[in-house]
Enzyme design. Structure first.
Site, mmCIF file in Angstrom:
data_model
loop_
_atom_site.group_PDB
_atom_site.id
_atom_site.type_symbol
_atom_site.label_atom_id
_atom_site.label_comp_id
_atom_site.label_asym_id
_atom_site.label_seq_id
_atom_site.Cartn_x
_atom_site.Cartn_y
_atom_site.Cartn_z
ATOM 1 N N TYR A 63 -26.787 -38.378 -57.176
ATOM 2 C CA TYR A 63 -27.188 -37.114 -57.829
ATOM 3 C C TYR A 63 -28.171 -37.363 -58.970
ATOM 4 C CZ TYR A 63 -24.388 -34.408 -54.763
ATOM 5 O OH TYR A 63 -23.926 -33.805 -53.623
ATOM 6 N N GLN A 98 -29.502 -21.806 -50.535
ATOM 7 C CA GLN A 98 -28.563 -22.917 -50.358
ATOM 8 C C GLN A 98 -29.025 -24.109 -51.195
ATOM 9 O OE1 GLN A 98 -27.520 -23.339 -45.889
ATOM 10 N NE2 GLN A 98 -29.322 -22.046 -45.941
ATOM 11 N N ASN A 99 -30.208 -23.989 -51.769
ATOM 12 C CA ASN A 99 -30.781 -25.135 -52.484
ATOM 13 C C ASN A 99 -30.189 -25.267 -53.890
ATOM 14 O OD1 ASN A 99 -32.291 -25.366 -50.231
ATOM 15 N ND2 ASN A 99 -34.187 -24.571 -51.117
ATOM 16 N N ASP A 101 -31.968 -27.068 -56.236
ATOM 17 C CA ASP A 101 -33.057 -27.664 -57.009
ATOM 18 C C ASP A 101 -33.648 -26.752 -58.079
ATOM 19 O OD1 ASP A 101 -34.724 -25.880 -55.530
ATOM 20 O OD2 ASP A 101 -35.175 -27.411 -54.022
ATOM 21 N N HIS A 116 -24.721 -22.933 -53.166
ATOM 22 C CA HIS A 116 -24.131 -24.271 -53.158
ATOM 23 C C HIS A 116 -24.174 -24.946 -54.523
ATOM 24 C CE1 HIS A 116 -24.905 -24.519 -48.502
ATOM 25 N NE2 HIS A 116 -23.866 -23.766 -48.816
ATOM 26 N N CYS A 127 -10.964 -30.027 -67.657
ATOM 27 C CA CYS A 127 -10.808 -28.676 -68.229
ATOM 28 C C CYS A 127 -11.542 -27.616 -67.420
ATOM 29 C CB CYS A 127 -11.249 -28.648 -69.697
ATOM 30 S SG CYS A 127 -13.036 -28.725 -69.923
ATOM 31 N N CYS A 166 -17.173 -34.986 -70.297
ATOM 32 C CA CYS A 166 -17.147 -33.658 -70.912
ATOM 33 C C CYS A 166 -17.193 -33.791 -72.439
ATOM 34 C CB CYS A 166 -15.859 -32.971 -70.480
ATOM 35 S SG CYS A 166 -15.609 -31.339 -71.182
ATOM 36 N N CYS A 169 -13.577 -32.256 -73.753
ATOM 37 C CA CYS A 169 -12.274 -32.916 -73.569
ATOM 38 C C CYS A 169 -12.398 -34.352 -73.074
ATOM 39 C CB CYS A 169 -11.412 -32.098 -72.597
ATOM 40 S SG CYS A 169 -11.860 -32.353 -70.875
ATOM 41 N N THR A 207 -34.287 -23.052 -43.271
ATOM 42 C CA THR A 207 -32.917 -23.558 -43.123
ATOM 43 C C THR A 207 -32.626 -23.834 -41.656
ATOM 44 O OG1 THR A 207 -30.555 -23.123 -43.412
ATOM 45 C CG2 THR A 207 -31.963 -21.184 -43.211
HETATM 46 C C1 BJW Z 1 -39.256 -26.279 -42.817
HETATM 47 C C2 BJW Z 1 -40.236 -27.028 -43.497
HETATM 48 C C3 BJW Z 1 -41.386 -26.333 -43.938
HETATM 49 C C4 BJW Z 1 -38.640 -28.351 -42.948
HETATM 50 N N1 BJW Z 1 -41.488 -25.005 -43.696
HETATM 51 N N2 BJW Z 1 -39.383 -24.967 -42.595
HETATM 52 C C5 BJW Z 1 -17.445 -23.151 -39.228
HETATM 53 C C6 BJW Z 1 -17.781 -23.889 -38.105
HETATM 54 C C7 BJW Z 1 -18.006 -25.274 -38.194
HETATM 55 C C8 BJW Z 1 -17.882 -25.938 -39.414
HETATM 56 C C9 BJW Z 1 -17.572 -25.215 -40.511
HETATM 57 C C10 BJW Z 1 -17.351 -23.846 -40.425
HETATM 58 N N3 BJW Z 1 -17.068 -23.382 -41.661
HETATM 59 C C11 BJW Z 1 -17.112 -24.423 -42.533
HETATM 60 C C12 BJW Z 1 -17.391 -25.547 -41.857
HETATM 61 C C13 BJW Z 1 -17.539 -26.904 -42.446
HETATM 62 C C14 BJW Z 1 -18.854 -27.104 -43.156
HETATM 63 C C15 BJW Z 1 -19.990 -26.937 -42.164
HETATM 64 O O1 BJW Z 1 -20.654 -25.930 -42.073
HETATM 65 N N4 BJW Z 1 -20.276 -27.971 -41.413
HETATM 66 C C16 BJW Z 1 -21.369 -27.925 -40.449
HETATM 67 C C17 BJW Z 1 -22.338 -29.062 -40.731
HETATM 68 C C18 BJW Z 1 -20.818 -27.914 -39.059
HETATM 69 N N5 BJW Z 1 -18.989 -26.157 -44.264
HETATM 70 C C19 BJW Z 1 -18.415 -26.375 -45.430
HETATM 71 O O2 BJW Z 1 -17.745 -27.369 -45.625
HETATM 72 C C20 BJW Z 1 -18.628 -25.330 -46.512
HETATM 73 N N6 BJW Z 1 -17.374 -24.981 -47.021
HETATM 74 C C21 BJW Z 1 -16.581 -24.068 -46.468
HETATM 75 O O3 BJW Z 1 -16.964 -23.319 -45.604
HETATM 76 O O4 BJW Z 1 -15.306 -24.058 -46.964
HETATM 77 C C22 BJW Z 1 -14.276 -23.478 -46.174
HETATM 78 C C23 BJW Z 1 -13.979 -24.390 -44.972
HETATM 79 C C24 BJW Z 1 -13.961 -25.749 -45.136
HETATM 80 C C25 BJW Z 1 -13.714 -26.585 -44.022
HETATM 81 C C26 BJW Z 1 -13.523 -26.026 -42.757
HETATM 82 C C27 BJW Z 1 -13.553 -24.634 -42.619
HETATM 83 C C28 BJW Z 1 -13.783 -23.808 -43.737
HETATM 84 C C29 BJW Z 1 -19.405 -25.908 -47.672
HETATM 85 C C30 BJW Z 1 -20.784 -26.264 -47.297
HETATM 86 C C31 BJW Z 1 -21.499 -26.858 -48.474
HETATM 87 C C32 BJW Z 1 -22.821 -27.417 -48.051
HETATM 88 N N7 BJW Z 1 -23.190 -28.422 -48.900
HETATM 89 C C33 BJW Z 1 -24.450 -29.108 -48.656
HETATM 90 C C34 BJW Z 1 -24.511 -30.340 -49.527
HETATM 91 C C35 BJW Z 1 -24.713 -29.955 -50.928
HETATM 92 C C36 BJW Z 1 -24.714 -31.203 -51.651
HETATM 93 C C37 BJW Z 1 -26.029 -31.595 -52.123
HETATM 94 O O5 BJW Z 1 -27.041 -30.887 -52.123
HETATM 95 O O6 BJW Z 1 -25.947 -32.708 -52.517
HETATM 96 O O7 BJW Z 1 -25.553 -28.235 -48.897
HETATM 97 S S1 BJW Z 1 -24.721 -29.621 -47.002
HETATM 98 C C38 BJW Z 1 -26.427 -29.432 -47.011
HETATM 99 O O8 BJW Z 1 -26.713 -28.512 -45.943
HETATM 100 C C39 BJW Z 1 -26.773 -28.726 -48.334
HETATM 101 C C40 BJW Z 1 -27.644 -27.599 -47.838
HETATM 102 O O9 BJW Z 1 -27.636 -26.542 -48.771
HETATM 103 C C41 BJW Z 1 -27.036 -27.244 -46.506
HETATM 104 C C42 BJW Z 1 -27.932 -26.502 -45.585
HETATM 105 O O10 BJW Z 1 -29.011 -27.289 -45.188
HETATM 106 P P1 BJW Z 1 -30.430 -26.619 -45.020
HETATM 107 O O11 BJW Z 1 -30.879 -26.048 -46.291
HETATM 108 O O12 BJW Z 1 -30.428 -25.728 -43.853
HETATM 109 O O13 BJW Z 1 -31.363 -27.926 -44.785
HETATM 110 P P2 BJW Z 1 -31.617 -28.749 -43.459
HETATM 111 O O14 BJW Z 1 -32.152 -30.066 -43.863
HETATM 112 O O15 BJW Z 1 -30.448 -28.748 -42.567
HETATM 113 O O16 BJW Z 1 -32.758 -27.932 -42.703
HETATM 114 C C43 BJW Z 1 -34.066 -27.813 -43.196
HETATM 115 C C44 BJW Z 1 -34.801 -26.844 -42.290
HETATM 116 O O17 BJW Z 1 -36.076 -26.603 -42.842
HETATM 117 C C45 BJW Z 1 -35.018 -27.376 -40.864
HETATM 118 O O18 BJW Z 1 -34.696 -26.343 -39.945
HETATM 119 C C46 BJW Z 1 -36.498 -27.703 -40.818
HETATM 120 O O19 BJW Z 1 -37.075 -27.492 -39.538
HETATM 121 C C47 BJW Z 1 -37.041 -26.715 -41.827
HETATM 122 N N8 BJW Z 1 -38.281 -27.135 -42.502
HETATM 123 N N9 BJW Z 1 -39.829 -28.304 -43.559
HETATM 124 C C48 BJW Z 1 -40.488 -24.355 -43.028
HETATM 125 N N10 BJW Z 1 -42.378 -26.955 -44.596
HETATM 126 ZN ZN ZN Z 2 -13.559 -30.933 -70.097
#
Ligand code: BJW
Ligand code: ZN
Length: 259
Positions: A63, A98-99, A101, A116, A127, A166, A169, A207
């Protein structure tokens, strides 16, 4: 494009759902592309509470690297086009990102829901306090750490006492980011739900539409007959549910669509 522009002209409540692709042209790697590795790890390997408990030093290095990278980056034409849209006072514009940044806000967007969390917020494991933090480096022990290359020389773990702590605390801080398997904040989900329920146009920018719950937002909007336009380099698993798909770099396609 002309059919989209007609709908766009008439829209009064627009939701923009963005993902990592909108920041790609600012030089921030996406998660699932070829740049999605840090050293030999994928984000799934590090973005979880289990990974943090096992090795908080490694996760903080990851990070710290990303915070420092973002400090050097600027919003691009897609972020700016979205921000200009909000500046037009005859419509309600909500950015649901979802970003983590902060580049939408740097471009001037005000009504931004960070689904996110943020690279620039910390949460205390003891705390629970959530605080904005833009320190660079976030703590002295991380200075010079976090090299992203797969062959980066391995270094000793930073002791927990020297990781970000922190001020209130002295508990261990974690990034205020929603990791895999963690629930999104209820109030954040409620705010996003309200904007999605009320919108009359939804733009889905950069996304992959594979991470839930965000992946189901735009398909649900489309299901109630509201036009959805996707801007992406390639089709996604959700593309077939949307009225419009504009393929190409969003730094070009989004300003063109919104002008
Ligand atoms: C361009 C371009 C240009 C490139 N122009 N386009 C239901 C079904 C199955 C699984 C699950 C479900 N519900 C929950 C889950 C589990 C999990 C999940 O979804 N897993 C899947 C991978 C299957 N979800 C969770 O755990 C979430 N929690 C939750 O739902 O809690 C309840 C629960 C838990 C467990 C089970 C069931 C319920 C939390 C999700 C948190 C996501 N966190 C992250 C990491 C953050 C940490 C960090 O940043 O360090 O967030 S994952 C990562 O993916 C990050 C992003 O925000 C997120 C989405 O990614 P994004 O933004 O779409 O990026 P990319 O790289 O995937 O895609 C980029 C796109 O851009 C591409 O399409 C390119 O083509 C395009 N592109 N250049 C236009 N110039
Ligand atoms: Zn604290």
């Amino acid at each position: 494009m002309s059919a989209f522009k007609e709908i766009f002209k008439a829209a009064k409540r627009i939701v923009i759902l963005s993902g990592a692709g909108i920041s790609a042209e600012s030089g921030i790697p996406t998660f699932r592309g070829s740049g999605g590795f840090w050293r030999t790890y994928r984000s799934q390997d590090l973005a979880s509470y289990g990974a943090f408990r096992r090795d908080p030093s490694l996760v903080w290095e990851f990070y710290h690297y990303r915070r420092e990278l973002v400090f050097t980056k600027k919003p691009n034409a897609a972020h700016q086009a979205v921000a200009s849209l909000e500046a037009q006072c005859n419509r309600q514009v909500t950015v649901i990102t979802q970003n983590v940044d902060g580049l939408h806000q740097s471009a001037g967007s005000k009504n931004v829901i960070e689904l996110h969390g943020s690279l620039f917020k910390t949460r205390c494991l003891s705390c629970g306090e959530i605080k904005e933090n833009k320190d660079s480096p976030i703590c002295p022990a991380l200075e010079g750490r976090g090299a992203p290359e797969a062959d980066a020389p391995s270094r000793d773990c930073i002791p927990e006492a020297l990781l970000p702590r922190c001020k209130k605390c002295s508990g261990l801080l974690r990034p205020h980011i929603v990791w895999f398997g963690e629930n999104l904040e209820t109030s954040v989900l409620a705010q996003a739900g309200e904007a999605l329920d009320e919108c009359d146009l939804c733009l889905v920018i950069g996304t992959s539409s594979v991470v839930y719950p965000a992946a189901m937002f735009a398909p649900q909007v489309a299901e109630r007959g509201v036009p959805v336009a996707e801007f992406n380099m390639e089709p996604t698993p959700a593309t077939h549910q949307f009225m419009f798909h504009f393929e190409g770099p969003c730094g070009t396609t989004v300003p063109e669509a919104l002008k």
